[in-house]
Design a protein around this motif. Structure first.
Motif, short mmCIF file in Angstrom:
data_model
loop_
_atom_site.label_atom_id
_atom_site.label_comp_id
_atom_site.label_asym_id
_atom_site.label_seq_id
_atom_site.Cartn_x
_atom_site.Cartn_y
_atom_site.Cartn_z
N MET A 76 4.08 3.27 11.20
CA MET A 76 5.11 2.38 10.66
C MET A 76 5.97 1.81 11.80
O MET A 76 6.42 0.67 11.74
N VAL A 77 6.20 2.62 12.83
CA VAL A 77 6.96 2.13 13.99
C VAL A 77 6.18 0.98 14.63
O VAL A 77 6.75 -0.07 14.97
N ARG A 78 4.85 1.18 14.76
CA ARG A 78 4.02 0.10 15.35
C ARG A 78 4.05 -1.14 14.46
O ARG A 78 4.12 -2.26 14.93
N GLN A 79 4.01 -0.92 13.15
CA GLN A 79 4.05 -2.05 12.19
C GLN A 79 5.42 -2.72 12.16
O GLN A 79 5.56 -3.83 11.71
N LYS A 80 6.44 -1.98 12.58
CA LYS A 80 7.85 -2.39 12.44
C LYS A 80 8.22 -2.54 10.97
O LYS A 80 9.11 -3.32 10.61
N SER A 81 7.55 -1.79 10.13
CA SER A 81 7.87 -1.82 8.70
C SER A 81 7.29 -0.59 8.02
O SER A 81 6.36 0.02 8.54
N GLY A 82 7.84 -0.29 6.87
CA GLY A 82 7.33 0.83 6.07
C GLY A 82 8.48 1.73 5.63
O GLY A 82 9.61 1.59 6.10
N GLN A 83 8.15 2.60 4.71
CA GLN A 83 9.18 3.51 4.18
C GLN A 83 8.56 4.88 3.90
O GLN A 83 7.51 4.99 3.27
N ILE A 84 9.24 5.89 4.40
CA ILE A 84 8.82 7.26 4.12
C ILE A 84 9.73 7.80 3.03
O ILE A 84 10.96 7.67 3.12
N VAL A 85 9.12 8.39 2.00
CA VAL A 85 9.90 8.91 0.88
C VAL A 85 9.55 10.39 0.71
O VAL A 85 8.41 10.73 0.37
N GLY A 123 3.66 20.35 5.20
CA GLY A 123 3.03 19.25 4.47
C GLY A 123 3.79 17.95 4.69
O GLY A 123 3.20 16.89 4.89
N VAL A 124 5.13 18.04 4.66
CA VAL A 124 5.95 16.84 4.87
C VAL A 124 5.88 16.42 6.35
O VAL A 124 5.74 15.22 6.66
N VAL A 125 5.94 17.40 7.24
CA VAL A 125 5.84 17.10 8.67
C VAL A 125 4.51 16.37 8.96
O VAL A 125 4.49 15.37 9.69
N HIS A 126 3.42 16.84 8.35
CA HIS A 126 2.12 16.20 8.59
C HIS A 126 2.14 14.74 8.10
O HIS A 126 1.59 13.86 8.76
N GLY A 127 2.77 14.51 6.97
CA GLY A 127 2.88 13.14 6.45
C GLY A 127 3.70 12.26 7.38
O GLY A 127 3.35 11.11 7.66
N VAL A 128 4.79 12.83 7.88
CA VAL A 128 5.65 12.06 8.78
C VAL A 128 4.93 11.82 10.11
O VAL A 128 4.92 10.70 10.64
N SER A 147 0.84 -1.21 0.00
CA SER A 147 0.00 0.00 0.00
C SER A 147 0.87 1.25 0.00
O SER A 147 1.92 1.29 0.66
N ALA A 148 0.40 2.28 -0.72
CA ALA A 148 1.18 3.51 -0.80
C ALA A 148 0.25 4.71 -0.87
O ALA A 148 -0.84 4.64 -1.45
N ILE A 149 0.70 5.80 -0.26
CA ILE A 149 0.03 7.09 -0.45
C ILE A 149 1.04 7.99 -1.16
O ILE A 149 2.22 8.04 -0.76
N VAL A 150 0.58 8.67 -2.21
CA VAL A 150 1.43 9.66 -2.89
C VAL A 150 0.72 11.00 -2.80
O VAL A 150 -0.42 11.14 -3.29
N THR A 151 1.34 12.00 -2.19
CA THR A 151 0.74 13.33 -2.17
C THR A 151 1.24 14.12 -3.39
O THR A 151 2.33 13.86 -3.90
N GLY A 152 0.40 15.03 -3.85
CA GLY A 152 0.75 15.76 -5.07
C GLY A 152 0.70 14.83 -6.28
O GLY A 152 1.44 15.01 -7.25
N ALA A 153 -0.21 13.84 -6.22
CA ALA A 153 -0.26 12.81 -7.28
C ALA A 153 -1.03 13.26 -8.51
O ALA A 153 -1.17 12.50 -9.46
N PHE A 158 4.17 2.51 2.14
CA PHE A 158 4.98 3.61 1.60
C PHE A 158 4.23 4.93 1.70
O PHE A 158 3.08 5.03 1.25
N MET A 159 4.87 5.92 2.26
CA MET A 159 4.28 7.26 2.33
C MET A 159 5.18 8.18 1.51
O MET A 159 6.32 8.47 1.91
#
Ligand SMILES: NC(=O)c1ccc[n+]([C@@H]2O[C@H](COP(=O)([O-])OP(=O)(O)OC[C@H]3O[C@@H](n4cnc5c(N)ncnc54)[C@H](O)[C@@H]3O)[C@@H](O)[C@H]2O)c1
Length: 284
Positions: free
Chosen positions: A129-138, A117-122, A13-19, A86-87
């Motif tokens: 993602m910390v709870r999931q113990k997985s994921g990637q912020i881009v 905007g980036v801070v809100h995404g993070v 699963s992924a979210i893309v902002t400004g898509a 992925f965020m």
């Protein structure tokens, strides 16, 4: 399709902002083609819907209206996805021109979109993602986040913040199973090059010629490079090669690069003055 990231995004699963445009649109398309289920988020819902219409599988795409300056809305969107792999904090705006022509409202707008905007995404995605113990912020920064180009001063400030946030967070996040990648392209051929000019400055030509960029990167090519960097869990992507050379030069010879930057500003002012004179002449 053979890519260096084959298999990495399938059924993720992924979210893309400004898509709805440019880089975000190409990221969304590359992700769905690689099998990801993508939320295409943009301030401009119709544009995000166009992205979805042009996307092709095996992954899926859906469009949502999102203003990244609205922290609650970003949180709600992340919560609605459930598990998030992925965020992509990619939405951004720019202002090109003399800093004395920039209004306080414009300073605030660029801080709100490009930094907050980036801070809100993070803030929304990282704890999950910390709870999931997985994921990637881009995070999409820019070469402007690594080097200080004049006449886009407010933009450079925001992108330096994005680079700092991303690299610092990466050093915390790794032990928690979360990746952070920051991408720093020089000019990419998207509508942003035609937007945000203030005062007498107008048009992508003055910016590209002034910066010595002959051919901006194709956004599709850049999106492909981003997904490769993400799959390799790279801290940073600096592209193209000329940008990497300039960046390294700047680290070893900061004085030289500062002097070149002053020359670029002078060149851009000259190009712009010529344009204004020509326009006045043809109007007379
Ligand atoms: N194109 C370049 O030369 C270049 C170079 C370096 C970095 N970048 C960065 O890449 C990112 C994408 O830019 P692009 O070139 O695709 O530009 P673009 O203008 O084509 O696309 C930006 C998208 O962001 C959306 N957006 C703007 N404000 C928003 C908000 N408040 N909430 C949600 N969406 C919003 C716009 O509607 C648009 O669809 C930006 O962060 C930009 O700074 C671009």
């Amino acid at each position: 399709m053979n890519t260096p990231y084959d298999g990495h995004f399938a059924a993720r699963s992924a979210i893309v902002t400004g898509a709805g445009s440019g880089i975000g649109r190409c990221l969304a398309h590359a992700l769905t083609a690689a099998g990801a289920d993508v939320v295409c988020a943009d301030l401009d819902l119709a544009a995000a819907q166009q992205t979805v219409l042009a996307a092709s599988g095996p992954g899926t795409a859906r469009a949502v209206a999102l203003d990244v300056t609205d922290a609650e809305a970003v949180q709600e969107l992340v919560d609605s996805v459930g598990h998030l792999d992925f965020m992509f904090n990619n939405a951004g705006i720019t202002f090109g021109g003399e800093t004395e022509d920039l209004t306080l409202a414009q300073w605030n707008a660029i801080i709100d979109v490009n930094i907050r905007g980036v801070v809100h995404g993070v803030a929304a995605a990282y704890p999950l993602m910390v709870r999931q113990k997985s994921g990637q912020i881009v995070n999409t920064a820019s070469m402007g986040g690594l080097m200080a180009a004049g006449l886009i001063t407010s933009y450079v400030m925001t992108k330096h913040a994005v680079v700092g946030l991303s690299l610092a967070l990466r050093s915390e996040a790794q032990a928690k199973g979360v990746g952070v990648t920051v991408v720093c392209p020089s000019a990419v051929d998207t509508p942003i090059l035609d937007k945000g000019y203030i005062g007498k400055f107008h048009g992508r030509d003055y910016y590209l010629k002034g910066q010595g960029v002959r051919h901006p990167l194709a956004p599709e090519v850049f999106a492909d490079e981003v997904l490769t960097a993400v799959a390799e869990d790279r801290a940073m992507l600096v592209t193209p090669r000329t940008a990497r050379i300039a960046w390294r030069l700047g680290r070893f010879f900061p004085g030289f690069v500062q002097r070149s930057s002053i020359k670029f500003v002078a060149k851009q002012r000259k190009l712009q003055d010529k344009r204004v004179k020509k326009a006045l002449k043809s109007a007379a």
